[in-house]
Design a protein around this motif. Structure first.
Motif, PDB file in Angstrom:
ATOM      1  N   PRO A 115      79.656 -10.311  34.911  1.00 35.94           N
ATOM      2  CA  PRO A 115      79.821 -10.128  33.467  1.00 35.94           C
ATOM      3  C   PRO A 115      81.080  -9.311  33.162  1.00 35.94           C
ATOM      4  CG  PRO A 115      77.641  -9.410  34.194  1.00 35.94           C
ATOM      5  CD  PRO A 115      78.448  -9.715  35.416  1.00 35.94           C
TER       6      PRO A 115
ATOM      7  N   SER B  27      82.837 -11.608  28.063  1.00 38.99           N
ATOM      8  CA  SER B  27      81.639 -12.454  28.067  1.00 38.99           C
ATOM      9  C   SER B  27      80.481 -11.763  27.352  1.00 38.99           C
ATOM     10  CB  SER B  27      81.242 -12.854  29.488  1.00 38.99           C
ATOM     11  OG  SER B  27      80.815 -11.737  30.242  1.00 38.99           O
ATOM     12  N   SER B  28      80.411 -10.441  27.443  1.00 40.64           N
ATOM     13  CA  SER B  28      79.369  -9.697  26.734  1.00 40.64           C
ATOM     14  C   SER B  28      79.567  -9.818  25.228  1.00 40.64           C
ATOM     15  CB  SER B  28      79.394  -8.226  27.136  1.00 40.64           C
ATOM     16  OG  SER B  28      79.082  -8.093  28.495  1.00 40.64           O
TER      17      SER B  28
ATOM     18  N   HIS C 152      80.976 -12.373  23.647  1.00 36.54           N
ATOM     19  CA  HIS C 152      80.534 -13.722  23.293  1.00 36.54           C
ATOM     20  C   HIS C 152      79.009 -13.801  23.232  1.00 36.54           C
ATOM     21  CE1 HIS C 152      83.883 -16.592  23.007  1.00 36.54           C
ATOM     22  NE2 HIS C 152      84.548 -15.713  23.743  1.00 36.54           N
ATOM     23  N   THR C 153      78.350 -13.244  24.210  1.00 34.69           N
ATOM     24  CA  THR C 153      76.886 -13.273  24.259  1.00 34.69           C
ATOM     25  C   THR C 153      76.303 -12.556  23.042  1.00 34.69           C
ATOM     26  OG1 THR C 153      76.891 -13.362  26.663  1.00 34.69           O
ATOM     27  CG2 THR C 153      74.855 -12.640  25.611  1.00 34.69           C
ATOM     28  N   PHE C 154      76.859 -11.408  22.692  1.00 40.28           N
ATOM     29  CA  PHE C 154      76.386 -10.658  21.531  1.00 40.28           C
ATOM     30  C   PHE C 154      76.547 -11.478  20.258  1.00 40.28           C
ATOM     31  CE2 PHE C 154      77.346  -7.859  17.930  1.00 40.28           C
ATOM     32  CZ  PHE C 154      76.163  -7.157  17.863  1.00 40.28           C
TER      33      PHE C 154
ATOM     34  N   ASP D 235      76.951 -14.747  19.931  1.00 39.95           N
ATOM     35  CA  ASP D 235      76.057 -15.917  19.989  1.00 39.95           C
ATOM     36  C   ASP D 235      74.626 -15.533  19.614  1.00 39.95           C
ATOM     37  OD1 ASP D 235      78.153 -17.509  20.850  1.00 39.95           O
ATOM     38  OD2 ASP D 235      77.573 -17.432  22.962  1.00 39.95           O
ATOM     39  N   SER D 236      74.167 -14.408  20.123  1.00 35.03           N
ATOM     40  CA  SER D 236      72.804 -13.949  19.833  1.00 35.03           C
ATOM     41  C   SER D 236      72.633 -13.634  18.352  1.00 35.03           C
ATOM     42  CB  SER D 236      72.468 -12.712  20.664  1.00 35.03           C
ATOM     43  OG  SER D 236      72.501 -13.018  22.032  1.00 35.03           O
TER      44      SER D 236
ATOM     45  N   GLN E  72      72.363 -16.881  16.440  1.00 33.16           N
ATOM     46  CA  GLN E  72      71.046 -17.492  16.641  1.00 33.16           C
ATOM     47  C   GLN E  72      69.968 -16.791  15.811  1.00 33.16           C
ATOM     48  OE1 GLN E  72      70.432 -20.357  18.393  1.00 33.16           O
ATOM     49  NE2 GLN E  72      72.641 -20.445  18.696  1.00 33.16           N
TER      50      GLN E  72
ATOM     51  N   TYR F 109      83.618 -17.726  18.149  1.00 31.96           N
ATOM     52  CA  TYR F 109      82.766 -17.168  19.184  1.00 31.96           C
ATOM     53  C   TYR F 109      81.356 -17.746  19.226  1.00 31.96           C
ATOM     54  CZ  TYR F 109      86.174 -13.483  20.025  1.00 31.96           C
ATOM     55  OH  TYR F 109      87.291 -12.794  20.352  1.00 31.96           O
TER      56      TYR F 109
ATOM     57  N   LYS G 297      78.112 -19.967  19.342  1.00 29.17           N
ATOM     58  CA  LYS G 297      77.686 -21.330  19.670  1.00 29.17           C
ATOM     59  C   LYS G 297      76.917 -21.890  18.485  1.00 29.17           C
ATOM     60  CE  LYS G 297      77.114 -20.491  24.602  1.00 29.17           C
ATOM     61  NZ  LYS G 297      76.152 -20.362  25.687  1.00 29.17           N
TER      62      LYS G 297
END
Length: 67
Positions: free
Chosen positions: A7, A11-12, A14-16, A18-19, A22, A46, A48
């Protein structure tokens, strides 16, 4: 763990984002949290696309809300 699979801050981030997308958190709020001066790029660059199951949950929860 392979070196390229580790990680990273990027990438963190992007993950944040994306979350948050959602969870249907408003884009301008997420933009402030991640330091974007222009909030319009936050979800377009950023985030998804929303998960179909998440979309249905949001739809049905709004459909049955009494306002």
């Amino acid at each position: 763990m392979k070196p390229n699979a580790r990680p990273t801050a990027y990438s963190s981030r992007h993950t944040f984002i994306d979350s948050m997308k959602q969870l249907d958190i408003s884009e301008h709020i997420v933009a402030q949290l991640v330091g974007h001066a222009n909030p319009n790029i936050t979800y377009s660059r950023y985030g998804k696309d929303i998960n179909v199951c998440s979309g249905l949950i949001i739809y049905f929860s709004l459909s049955f809300c009494k306002i």
